[in-house]
Design an enzyme around this catalytic site. Structure first.
Site, short mmCIF file in Angstrom:
data_model
loop_
_atom_site.label_atom_id
_atom_site.label_comp_id
_atom_site.label_asym_id
_atom_site.label_seq_id
_atom_site.Cartn_x
_atom_site.Cartn_y
_atom_site.Cartn_z
N GLY A 55 0.84 -1.19 0.00
CA GLY A 55 0.00 0.00 0.00
C GLY A 55 0.87 1.23 0.00
CB CYS A 82 5.32 -4.57 0.30
SG CYS A 82 6.17 -3.03 -0.04
CE1 TYR A 83 1.63 1.29 5.22
CE2 TYR A 83 -0.35 -0.05 4.97
CZ TYR A 83 0.31 1.03 5.55
OH TYR A 83 -0.36 1.83 6.44
CG HIS A 169 6.03 -6.31 -4.13
ND1 HIS A 169 4.75 -6.05 -3.70
CD2 HIS A 169 6.74 -5.19 -3.88
CE1 HIS A 169 4.69 -4.82 -3.22
NE2 HIS A 169 5.88 -4.26 -3.32
CD GLU A 171 2.97 -8.94 -4.74
OE1 GLU A 171 3.68 -9.67 -4.03
OE2 GLU A 171 2.76 -7.74 -4.49
N GLY A 224 -19.63 -11.45 -28.41
CA GLY A 224 -18.62 -12.19 -29.17
C GLY A 224 -17.28 -12.14 -28.46
N GLY A 225 -17.15 -11.31 -27.43
CA GLY A 225 -15.93 -11.26 -26.64
C GLY A 225 -15.85 -12.48 -25.72
CB VAL A 226 -13.06 -13.82 -23.63
CG1 VAL A 226 -12.80 -15.09 -22.87
CG2 VAL A 226 -12.02 -13.62 -24.72
CG ASP A 227 -15.06 -11.30 -19.99
OD1 ASP A 227 -14.19 -12.20 -20.01
OD2 ASP A 227 -14.81 -10.12 -19.69
CB SER A 228 -20.62 -11.71 -23.49
OG SER A 228 -20.20 -11.68 -24.82
CB SER A 229 -18.09 -16.15 -25.82
OG SER A 229 -18.10 -15.17 -26.82
CE LYS A 370 -10.74 -11.28 -20.80
NZ LYS A 370 -11.90 -10.38 -20.97
#
Ligand code: XMP
Length: 514
Positions: A55, A82-83, A169, A171, A224-229, A370
């Site tokens: 942070g 970290c923080y 970090h 991550e 037609g995008g990934v999420d809605s498909s 994603k």
């Protein structure tokens, strides 16, 4: 059986979503909550572990983001990063102070491999540091288990109480063995068995959706995008023809994209669902005529999208459920999950349709990152080219045509973009570049073709390398590929006589042009 959960407590650092993603990569489910979240609420969720993120504050300053010391006394393993490491030290009676120099970048670190945190990690390794403050004195009961040249407490532990702190970090991929350290924490120290798997996610969700929907009708806006498909296919698997997908072709899609979406989801496609394609190109073009201000264009496209969708929905009549392809970063970035600043308002759709009559919203991907959505897509058997599709903005080519949008300009940018994509594929660069596209500048310039003077448009090519799309570098596309694309575009696309390559990184540029 209750699902294993690790809680990521967000202190507003820039890598916080990354922490959560790395934990999920260990097959452990985790959620992000603001540091302001009530301790009782956290307890009630029965987490198997807690991670405090980085942070921007200094924990010794008045009003700094902090957490209750009780958090460390619940018998639940805690890892401060970290923080978060400083917050832990400070809260438990250690000292945190400002260092003379900022430690930043890839740094050599010696770790004590007798710590469970560093089991299996090389004793001399590379980490990513980014801090001004440091732990000047550890809290009572802690011992240092890692050090760098400038930082005597690069990690500390009180193994007895299962409290761990890391100044760097893990991550971030620059910390070479960071994933191993996070794995050690969530799997070995917290004792999570790793029950977060995409195949069981699919099964469980299909079952849950079926139960929820019953015999109800479901409506989904498909882009037609990934999420809605992925959302649509999940719903189709669960409730078949109780699902209707409305696909609005706003005339701002890539070349042939409308037909491609129809081929997959339409009546000749692979899925059991009702598919409605609305060809609304002219409607959008006429709304956009004469408008050149970017935000205004975005707004018009978003609003018109909703209007078209509403009209179709009204034809269907009352529906019980409306599907939204919201994913976890949308939830976090809109300020609902963690502490991250609101970076952009969610800009896929211009809000919810208010004239559609529905009982409830279904957001089947709401808890997924994603990369997890893509894994679910593969589990569901969606074609790879759809699952690994590069991002495409909701307002489509509308934000890749600088200035006024016209049907003619759409055709120019579609044709140029198709050539660019074809040549990138021919060069084997498809999987290497994270996003690439052609845009139509609003600039015309003089050229010569044959013996004739020309006065035509310039196409700009963009290609970026990025991990999170929040920052990006212009990709170094080989010169011969750029030359081939440039010569093909100028030769094959009418009204273009010049091709430019955008070398701006983000920031200060954005990926899209508008
Ligand atoms: P910028 O241009 O902000 O883009 O650097 C970052 C990423 O977001 C995508 N983008 C959008 N995606 N709706 C979307 O779904 C939008 O309105 C939108 N605007 C930008 C962009 O393609 C890039 O991947």
């Amino acid at each position: 059986m209750e699902k294993e959960l690790v809680i990521v407590i967000d202190f507003g650092g820039q890598y916080n979503q990354l922490v959560a993603r790395r934990v999920r990569e260990c097959n452990v489910y985790c959620e992000i909550y603001s540091y302001k979240t009530d301790l009782a609420q956290i307890k009630a969720m029965h987490p198997k572990g807690i991670i405090l993120t980085g942070g921007p504050s200094s924990c010794y300053e008045a009003g700094a983001a902090t957490c209750s010391p009780e958090l460390f006394a619940m018998g639940i393993p805690v890892l401060g990063l970290c923080y978060g490491a400083q917050v832990m030290a400070f809260a438990l009676g250690g000292e945190v102070a400002r260092a003379k120099v900022r430690e930043y970048g890839k740094t050599e670190v010696d770790v004590d491999t007798s710590s469970r945190l560093f089991e299996g990690v090389t004793s001399h390794t590379i980490c990513w540091m980014s801090h001004f403050d440091y732990i000047a004195k550890m809290a009572p009961g802690f011992r240092s288990v890692a050090a760098t040249a400038n930082c005597p407490v690069a990690a500390a532990e009180c193994a007895e109480k299962q409290l761990y702190a890391i100044q760097f970090h893990p991550e971030v991929l620059h910390t070479v063995e960071g994933s191993k350290m996070l794995y050690n924490f969530v799997r070995n120290i917290c004792g999570c068995s790793g029950d977060w798997r995409m195949d069981s996610f699919v099964e469980e969700n299909i079952r849950a959706i079926r139960e929820k929907v019953g015999k109800g009708k479901v409506l989904c806006a498909l882009s037609g995008g990934v999420d809605s498909s992925v959302a649509a296919v999940l719903l189709s698997r669960a409730v078949g023809e109780q699902l209707t997908c409305v696909f609005v072709d706003h005339g701002l899609l890539r070349k042939n994209e409308g037909d491609e979406v129809e081929a997959v989801f339409g009546p000749k496609g692979n899925y059991k669902l009702n598919f409605i394609r609305v060809n609304a190109q002219e409607r959008f073009y006429s709304k956009l005529a004469g408008v050149d201000e970017p935000e205004k264009k975005r707004k018009i496209i978003g609003e018109e999208f909703i209007r078209v969708f509403e009209e179709e929905a009204q034809k269907i009549g009352t529906v019980d459920f409306l599907v939204q392809g919201t994913i976890y970063p949308d939830v976090v970035e809109s300020g609902l999950g963690g502490e991250s600043a609101v970076i952009k308002s969610h800009h896929n759709v211009g809000g919810l349709p208010d004239c559609v009559d529905f009982r409830e919203i279904i957001e089947p991907l709401r808890n997924l990152f994603k990369d997890e959505v893509r894994k679910v897509g593969l589990e569901l058997g969606i074609p790879e080219y759809l699952v690994f599709r590069q991002p495409f903005p909701g307002p489509g080519l509308g934000v890749r045509i600088i200035g006024e949008v016209t049907a003619e300009k759409v055709k120019i940018v579609q044709d140029a973009d198709a050539i660019y994509r074809e040549e990138i594929a021919n060069a084997g660069l498809e999987g290497v570049l994270n996003q690439y596209f052609a845009a139509l500048t609003n600039m015309r310039s003089v050229g010569v073709m044959g013996d004739e003077r020309t006065y035509e448009y310039a196409i700009a090519l963009r290609a970026v390398s990025t991990v999170d799309f929040m920052t990006a570098e212009a990709a170094k596309i080989p010169w011969n590929v750029l030359q081939k694309v440039s010569s093909r575009i100028v030769n094959e696309v009418a009204h273009v006589n010049r091709v430019l390559y955008d070398v701006t990184s983000k920031p200060p540029g954005t990926i899209e042009f508008e």
